[in-house]
Scaffold this active site. Structure first.
Site, mmCIF file in Angstrom:
data_model
loop_
_atom_site.group_PDB
_atom_site.id
_atom_site.type_symbol
_atom_site.label_atom_id
_atom_site.label_comp_id
_atom_site.label_asym_id
_atom_site.label_seq_id
_atom_site.Cartn_x
_atom_site.Cartn_y
_atom_site.Cartn_z
ATOM 1 N N GLU A 257 102.167 131.356 80.987
ATOM 2 C CA GLU A 257 100.818 130.886 80.687
ATOM 3 C C GLU A 257 100.490 129.794 81.684
ATOM 4 O O GLU A 257 101.093 128.717 81.681
ATOM 5 C CB GLU A 257 100.722 130.328 79.260
ATOM 6 C CG GLU A 257 99.316 129.883 78.887
ATOM 7 C CD GLU A 257 99.294 128.844 77.801
ATOM 8 O OE1 GLU A 257 98.597 127.838 77.971
ATOM 9 O OE2 GLU A 257 99.993 129.039 76.795
ATOM 10 N N CYS A 296 95.075 123.623 77.420
ATOM 11 C CA CYS A 296 94.993 124.775 78.310
ATOM 12 C C CYS A 296 93.842 125.686 77.939
ATOM 13 O O CYS A 296 93.393 126.496 78.762
ATOM 14 C CB CYS A 296 96.312 125.543 78.312
ATOM 15 S SG CYS A 296 96.870 126.048 76.670
#
Length: 517
Positions: A257, A296
């Site tokens: 990620e 994020c």
């Protein structure tokens, strides 16, 4: 001298052989603790986790492993107040932002505990129905999922020291795979404390849960073919992991990620003051300021119809003006600090790059700090930028500033808006705002191929939607392209990363004798 946090490896607490790296209070500048992993026998620690922890977990059923997760939740809940104190000191977050991390972690772990109960008393999962291999139905093929016989190495980011641990560890441990977590150094204290509490309570079998704090040197070298590694962080580090011999030559499974330029999109046909318009404004401000924009999944680009650009600019700026910034210990403060002075420098550098092609609508420098010395604290006010020509602009579609920064971008038409969102080259999430179900569905279907998640906010779900940036364990977390190409969570889908799929070709009698799904 501050104490060094011990690592838990090979079934015992042990400290490194060096002086350690200091962790600081990002508001007050005080040294808190130190971490060090130098001199640890990583290969022995990984082998212990594989041999002892893996065997013990695989001997349990999914329901029994789910009960262990439930027991861990009880232990963590009992120490919840201490976690909030650590988060305030080490992450600089206000209480509500700490809750996103800490309570989000407990909720996610509890979700996987319940999932384990639904999977039942089996150690194997059937994948689909048997397939006939010959005219005679006696001989068939049954696909099955079994836990990988390795370790799960987690290399985590600094922004979610609690949730970042348990959103990965929950599915791994439920799958029967031992965990070794390497938290980001800057905020490792909270992760280490949570692991310590669970280990000291004896919740999991020896070797099932380990932690290494400090440098990541040597961790990838210790991985073997049936191990897996999951990484959250920068695209640069992700590239190093993907090219490491463990992944490139030993076929270690990797989940990444990475950076993500997430978007908020207000559909055409909306008017200033409409509920959909107000919902966009509210969510943009929330995503810019929660955890000081260090998520994020935070909104980085805000797309609005050109005729609503001024209205959106004024409305978002007005709400940002009311955000108080400073010491999270002060009840008047709504937004705390960035995680460190180095992160503050990174935000300043990123802002300078964006300002070369964007104008400032709301300047974070206009916010005076409360109970915080600007020469010491890693605090910065929220900044809203704007670009007039989204087609000619490039950096806004390529540079992510990991802090309380977003850019407002006008578009000409529905198709133009969708094309601009896709210029982010793959994101974790885009949220879409409007009132027309057909238009919202069309936008969602178009964007789905480049997003990990499309979060649709319409007036009928105004009071119940879970939020653009909130990662729920029932839904997928991850994204294609520059977001890393990884997948986490998604309910039972998270277990797939920790299992190996195989086809068992046998008579119906043999297949019937397999453990029940």
């Amino acid at each position: 001298m501050t104490s060094i946090l011990p690592n838990f490896l090979a079934g015992r607490w042990q400290t490194g052989q060096g002086a350690g790296t200091s962790l600081f209070d990002p508001v007050l500048g005080d040294e808190l603790v130190r971490v060090d992993a130098s001199g640890l026998d990583l290969e022995a620690g990984f082998a212990y986790a594989r041999d002892e922890g893996g065997a013990a977990l695989r001997a349990l059923t999914y329901r029994q492993r789910g009960q262990l997760l439930a027991d861990a939740v009880k232990v963590l809940q009992a120490h919840r107040d201490a976690y909030y104190e650590i988060a305030t000191a080490n992450s600089g977050t206000v209480k509500n932002d700490s809750a996103v991390d800490i309570d989000g972690a407990l909720f996610t772990l509890g979700h996987y505990a319940k999932l384990g109960d639904t999977l039942g008393d089996t150690r194997l999962l059937r994948d689909g129905e048997p397939a006939r291999l010959a005219k005679d139905p006696l001989f068939q093929s049954q696909h099955v999922l079994t836990p990988t016989r390795g370790v799960a190495l987690f290399i985590n980011a600094f922004n979610f020291p609690a949730w970042g641990l348990w959103e990965k560890a929950g599915p791994a441990l439920l799958s029967g795979v031992p965990v070794i977590v390497k938290p980001a150094t800057a905020t490792a204290w909270l992760t280490q404390r949570m692991v310590r509490d669970v280990v000291d309570a004896g919740v999991f079998p020896p070797g099932a849960l380990s932690i290494v704090c400090g440098s990541s040197t040597g961790l990838m070298d210790a991985l073997q073919p049936f191990d897996v590694v999951s990484f959250t962080g920068s695209a640069q580090t992700a590239a190093v992991i993907r090219s490491h011999p463990a992944v490139a030559h030993r076929s270690v499974r990797a989940n990444i990620e990475a950076d993500s330029l997430n978007s908020a999109l207000l559909l055409p046909g909306t008017q200033r003051g409409d509920e959909a318009f107000n919902l966009l404004v509210r969510e943009v401000v929330r995503e810019m300021t929660v955890k000081a924009g260090q998520k994020c999944t935070a909104i980085r680009r805000v797309f609005v119809p050109a005729d609503l650009f001024d209205a959106a600019s004024e409305s978002i700026s007005a709400k940002l003006s009311g955000i108080t910034v400073g010491n999270p210990r002060n009840e008047a403060v709504r937004m705390g600090s960035l995680v460190s002075r180095s992160q503050l420098n990174a935000v300043s550098e990123g802002l300078a790059l964006l300002r070369e092609e964007a104008t400032v609508i709301h300047d974070g420098a206009s916010h005076s700090l409360i109970d915080a010395d600007p020469s010491v604290a890693a605090c910065v006010g929220p900044t809203l930028l704007a670009v007039a020509d989204a087609d000619r602009a490039s950096r806004v579609h390529d540079v992510e500033v990991f802090g309380p920064v977003a850019t407002l971008i006008p578009y000409r038409s529905f198709d133009h808006a969708l094309a601009l969102v896709r210029r982010g080259q793959g994101s974790l999430v885009t949220s879409v705002y409007g009132s027309d179900p057909t238009a919202l569905a069309e936008a969602s279907a178009d964007l789905a191929s480049t997003q990990g998640r499309v979060h649709v906010v319409s007036p009928d779900v105004a009071s119940i939607h879970t939020g653009h940036g909130n990662v729920m364990p029932m839904s997928l977390h991850g994204g294609p392209g520059r977001a890393g190409g990884g997948e986490e969570l998604g309910g039972h889908r998270a277990l797939g990363f920790y299992h190996r799929r195989a086809a068992i070709q046998a008579s119906q009698a043999v297949l019937d004798a397999l453990p029940a799904a």
